[in-house]
Scaffold this motif. Structure first.
Motif, PDB file in Angstrom:
ATOM      1  N   ASP A 189       0.836  -1.207   0.000  1.00 45.37           N
ATOM      2  CA  ASP A 189       0.000   0.000   0.000  1.00 45.37           C
ATOM      3  C   ASP A 189       0.869   1.255   0.000  1.00 45.37           C
ATOM      4  N   GLU A 190       1.928   1.224   0.824  1.00 44.46           N
ATOM      5  CA  GLU A 190       2.816   2.385   0.910  1.00 44.46           C
ATOM      6  C   GLU A 190       3.552   2.625  -0.399  1.00 44.46           C
ATOM      7  N   ILE A 191       4.014   1.547  -1.047  1.00 40.96           N
ATOM      8  CA  ILE A 191       4.710   1.689  -2.329  1.00 40.96           C
ATOM      9  C   ILE A 191       3.764   2.257  -3.378  1.00 40.96           C
ATOM     10  N   ALA A 192       2.537   1.731  -3.426  1.00 39.17           N
ATOM     11  CA  ALA A 192       1.566   2.216  -4.403  1.00 39.17           C
ATOM     12  C   ALA A 192       1.278   3.702  -4.196  1.00 39.17           C
ATOM     13  N   ALA A 193       1.116   4.122  -2.946  1.00 39.12           N
ATOM     14  CA  ALA A 193       0.851   5.525  -2.648  1.00 39.12           C
ATOM     15  C   ALA A 193       2.038   6.400  -3.039  1.00 39.12           C
ATOM     16  N   ALA A 194       3.255   5.900  -2.775  1.00 39.37           N
ATOM     17  CA  ALA A 194       4.456   6.665  -3.119  1.00 39.37           C
ATOM     18  C   ALA A 194       4.579   6.838  -4.628  1.00 39.37           C
ATOM     19  N   LEU A 195       4.332   5.768  -5.388  1.00 41.17           N
ATOM     20  CA  LEU A 195       4.393   5.858  -6.850  1.00 41.17           C
ATOM     21  C   LEU A 195       3.315   6.789  -7.384  1.00 41.17           C
ATOM     22  N   ALA A 196       2.100   6.688  -6.826  1.00 38.82           N
ATOM     23  CA  ALA A 196       0.995   7.521  -7.304  1.00 38.82           C
ATOM     24  C   ALA A 196       1.263   8.999  -7.057  1.00 38.82           C
ATOM     25  N   GLY A 197       1.979   9.309  -5.983  1.00 34.24           N
ATOM     26  CA  GLY A 197       2.240  10.701  -5.650  1.00 34.24           C
ATOM     27  C   GLY A 197       3.585  11.222  -6.121  1.00 34.24           C
ATOM     28  N   ALA A 198       4.377  10.364  -6.759  1.00 35.64           N
ATOM     29  CA  ALA A 198       5.727  10.768  -7.160  1.00 35.64           C
ATOM     30  C   ALA A 198       5.705  11.701  -8.360  1.00 35.64           C
ATOM     31  N   GLU A 199       6.625  12.637  -8.371  1.00 39.26           N
ATOM     32  CA  GLU A 199       6.814  13.503  -9.540  1.00 39.26           C
ATOM     33  C   GLU A 199       7.783  12.883 -10.539  1.00 39.26           C
ATOM     34  N   ARG A 200       8.742  12.119 -10.013  1.00 39.45           N
ATOM     35  CA  ARG A 200       9.768  11.512 -10.870  1.00 39.45           C
ATOM     36  C   ARG A 200       9.943  10.041 -10.471  1.00 39.45           C
ATOM     37  N   PRO A 201       8.931   9.208 -10.756  1.00 45.72           N
ATOM     38  CA  PRO A 201       9.000   7.789 -10.371  1.00 45.72           C
ATOM     39  C   PRO A 201       9.935   7.002 -11.285  1.00 45.72           C
ATOM     40  N   PHE A 202      10.580   6.005 -10.693  1.00 44.19           N
ATOM     41  CA  PHE A 202      11.570   5.213 -11.428  1.00 44.19           C
ATOM     42  C   PHE A 202      11.436   3.745 -11.028  1.00 44.19           C
ATOM     43  N   LEU A 203      11.454   2.854 -12.013  1.00 42.48           N
ATOM     44  CA  LEU A 203      11.383   1.414 -11.768  1.00 42.48           C
ATOM     45  C   LEU A 203      12.660   0.763 -12.267  1.00 42.48           C
ATOM     46  N   LEU A 204      13.241  -0.075 -11.428  1.00 34.36           N
ATOM     47  CA  LEU A 204      14.460  -0.821 -11.777  1.00 34.36           C
ATOM     48  C   LEU A 204      14.169  -2.307 -11.634  1.00 34.36           C
ATOM     49  N   ALA A 205      14.524  -3.096 -12.643  1.00 40.14           N
ATOM     50  CA  ALA A 205      14.264  -4.535 -12.590  1.00 40.14           C
ATOM     51  C   ALA A 205      15.520  -5.309 -12.972  1.00 40.14           C
ATOM     52  N   GLY A 206      15.626  -6.524 -12.417  1.00 39.25           N
ATOM     53  CA  GLY A 206      16.766  -7.389 -12.699  1.00 39.25           C
ATOM     54  C   GLY A 206      16.326  -8.724 -13.272  1.00 39.25           C
ATOM     55  N   ARG A 207      17.277  -9.649 -13.292  1.00 40.03           N
ATOM     56  CA  ARG A 207      17.011 -10.971 -13.867  1.00 40.03           C
ATOM     57  C   ARG A 207      15.916 -11.710 -13.108  1.00 40.03           C
ATOM     58  N   GLY A 208      15.818 -11.472 -11.801  1.00 31.94           N
ATOM     59  CA  GLY A 208      14.776 -12.116 -11.021  1.00 31.94           C
ATOM     60  C   GLY A 208      13.391 -11.749 -11.507  1.00 31.94           C
ATOM     61  N   ALA A 209      13.219 -10.500 -11.941  1.00 34.30           N
ATOM     62  CA  ALA A 209      11.926 -10.071 -12.475  1.00 34.30           C
ATOM     63  C   ALA A 209      11.610 -10.805 -13.766  1.00 34.30           C
ATOM     64  N   TRP A 210      12.631 -11.021 -14.581  1.00 37.28           N
ATOM     65  CA  TRP A 210      12.422 -11.757 -15.833  1.00 37.28           C
ATOM     66  C   TRP A 210      12.045 -13.205 -15.547  1.00 37.28           C
ATOM     67  N   LEU A 211      12.761 -13.850 -14.638  1.00 38.51           N
ATOM     68  CA  LEU A 211      12.486 -15.250 -14.331  1.00 38.51           C
ATOM     69  C   LEU A 211      11.082 -15.429 -13.749  1.00 38.51           C
ATOM     70  N   SER A 212      10.573 -14.417 -13.097  1.00 36.35           N
ATOM     71  CA  SER A 212       9.233 -14.510 -12.522  1.00 36.35           C
ATOM     72  C   SER A 212       8.142 -14.219 -13.538  1.00 36.35           C
TER      73      SER A 212
END
Length: 549
Positions: A189-212
């Motif tokens: 919930d906190e992450i979702a609220a932070a992303l929704a209110g961010a002015e400059r949101p950034f997402l970083l993903a690695g190999r684990g995200a691909w494998l999933s």
């Protein structure tokens, strides 16, 4: 009647269709049964290290577990560096080996269980009554914990008759890890609220995200929040919308892209370990950036993480998409920046001041001519910066660095073997240095044989162990041990049936353009021996030099 070795081979072949190795006394009966009684494909390599490397690369390229095999004693000890790499990289595979007799070790035997354990691999030893079941348990362990396992066949048991092969259950694969408990749900919930209110949101993903399998959900999350994206070196291509992707973080990243990331106010990391290289030695994010991490690790993997959720990347990304819903981003950050310019790298010069090829311009020119349907496999060494910076990658399973997890070199040529068997329609492109290329030269023949006209190699030949020259030669240490007499890799390739081309100018690369247009069934494996300047230091190495000094 089937032997114990046949029980292992027949059971293994129900779940694994590719086996790589070197035949010897300890695995002779296993390979006999595999060849005569199963549909699995055995591919010979010329050094036992290559058996593990090929099985490792096969999984990285396809997501399908494979097996390596060697004899006992010296055959097994030859696999240890590659086994350690697979442990560190969390690659599941099965290494089938001969082992000492149940009566005790002979003069040429070693404590293989202890050696495997020392590098982080568990050993399962089969017996006359449980070979099939033990084989399934070993496969299940590898898949469950994403690690290599050793499956040992004692020498005096290998050829014993063991009756008909019993039915064995299929290996169980654990379900994706879901967020558990009120704290995890509250953190989402906190992450979702932070992303929704961010002015400059950034997402970083690695190999684990691909494998999933998180790519689609991550793309939806980035679109919903207007976030810019980037990946670790092993996660390149995980985000579907490349026009908003800043590329690789860390030393492989472009300066402009890293500057943009440094201005993010909220960053969420999915399935990336946040090692020192990805994090630019702690300088990737600004002090004011709020950093969240989602990973299956037991806890956050970097001190800069302010909120952590232990969960599968796909499951968590989908949960965040549901929480955010259809929010309206008034002025999406990603629409306000010039991503293409931020990702730009130095073009380099045709030739470096010393008259040798500039690796930057060579890498850029090669990128223009590589086959579109390609799998890039990389050995370790100073040169790894050039392919990671200049060669586009469509997905994480199309670019693999075998050796970097354990900081080893010399695993390039057998990587081609595994990738070629895993992706039979794609062109396999090896990027290697002269130091690592020589260390693994026995399996140059294996690579040419396995890939044929669907394979090519780029050897960045600076007549040196370039990383050592940059890190220690510049400090004044003796350079003689760091230098290699210039080797003609083109001639090496020709000796085993490849087409070798010495590249001293950008014009010499025209052969690659013509080769790409030829029919893979009729052309030969192409080996480009690039005579590059060692004076051009890759940016990631300059970063390491700065930190170490």
């Amino acid at each position: 009647m089937p032997t114990v070795s046949a029980h292992v081979a027949l059971t293994l072949a129900q779940h694994i269709d590719a086996v790589f190795g070197v035949m010897g006394n300890g695995n002779a009966y296993f390979l006999d049964a595999l060849e005569k009684q199963t549909e699995a494909t055995f591919t010979a390599v010329r050094h036992e290290q290559g058996a593990v490397v090929a099985a490792d690369a096969h999984f990285r390229a396809s997501g399908r577990i494979a097996a390596g095999t060697s004899t006992y004693g010296a055959g097994f000890t030859n696999t240890l560096t590659a086994l350690a790499e697979s442990v560190q990289a969390h690659v599941p595979l099965v290494l089938v080996v001969g082992d000492e007799p149940t009566s005790g070790p002979r003069p040429w035997d070693v404590d293989q269980i202890a050696l495997a354990s020392a590098v982080g691999a568990r050993t399962y030893t089969v017996g006359r009554a449980d070979a099939a079941a033990t084989t399934v348990i070993a496969i299940e362990h590898a898949l469950t914990y994403r690690v290599p396992v050793v499956l040992a066949i004692p020498y005096d048991v290998a050829s014993l008759e063991a009756g008909e092969v019993p039915a064995a259950p299929s290996p169980r694969v654990p379900a994706p890890l879901t967020p558990r408990g009120a704290f995890a749900e509250g953190m989402l919930d906190e992450i979702a609220a932070a992303l929704a209110g961010a002015e400059r949101p950034f997402l970083l993903a690695g190999r684990g995200a691909w494998l999933s399998g998180a790519s689609t959900a991550l793309g939806e999350l980035a679109k919903a929040t207007g976030a810019l994206t980037a990946s670790s070196a092993l996660g390149r291509g995980v985000f579907p919308e490349t026009q908003y992707d800043l590329g690789v973080t860390g030393g492989f990243g472009a300066d402009g892209a890293m500057e943009l990331i440094h201005t993010a106010d909220v960053a969420v990391v999915f399935g990336a370990s946040l090692n020192q290289f990805t994090m630019r030695f702690g300088e990737l994010f600004a002090p004011g950036t709020t950093v969240f991490q989602i990973d299956i690790a037991p806890a956050a993997t970097h001190a800069h993480v302010g909120g952590f959720v232990r969960a599968d990347a796909r499951v968590a990304a989908e949960a965040l998409v549901d929480r955010i819903g259809t929010i309206t981003v008034a002025a999406p950050w990603r629409e306000s920046v010039d991503v293409a310019s931020a990702r730009a790298y130095d073009d380099g010069d045709d030739l470096a001041p010393d008259g040798r090829l500039d690796p930057r311009s060579a890498a850029r020119r090669i990128a223009e001519m590589l086959p579109e349907d390609r799998i890039v496999v990389s050995d370790g060494g100073h040169f790894i910066g050039w392919a990671n910076m200049y060669w586009p990658v469509a997905a994480p399973d199309r670019m693999m660095m075998v050796g970097t997890a354990f900081q080893s070199i010399g695993q390039g040529w057998p990587s081609v073997v595994g990738a070629a068997l895993a992706r039979r329609e794609s062109t396999i492109v090896l990027t290697s240095g002269d130091g690592g290329g020589l260390m693994a030269i026995a399996d140059l023949e294996s690579a040419v044989r396995a890939a044929g006209g669907r394979g090519m190699a780029v050897v960045w030949n600076d007549a040196a162990y370039g990383a050592e020259v940059n890190l220690y030669g510049l400090k004044g240490l003796a350079e003689a041990p760091m230098r290699i007499p210039e080797v003609d890799f083109a001639a090496f390739g020709a000796a085993v049936g490849a087409e070798g081309v010495v590249v001293r100018t950008l014009a010499d690369l025209d052969r690659l353009e013509a080769w790409t247009a030829e029919d893979p069934s009729s052309r030969r494996f192409l080996l480009l021996d690039l005579r590059i300047s060692g004076d051009v230091i890759a940016p990631y190495q300059q970063e390491i030099i700065r930190v170490n000094s």
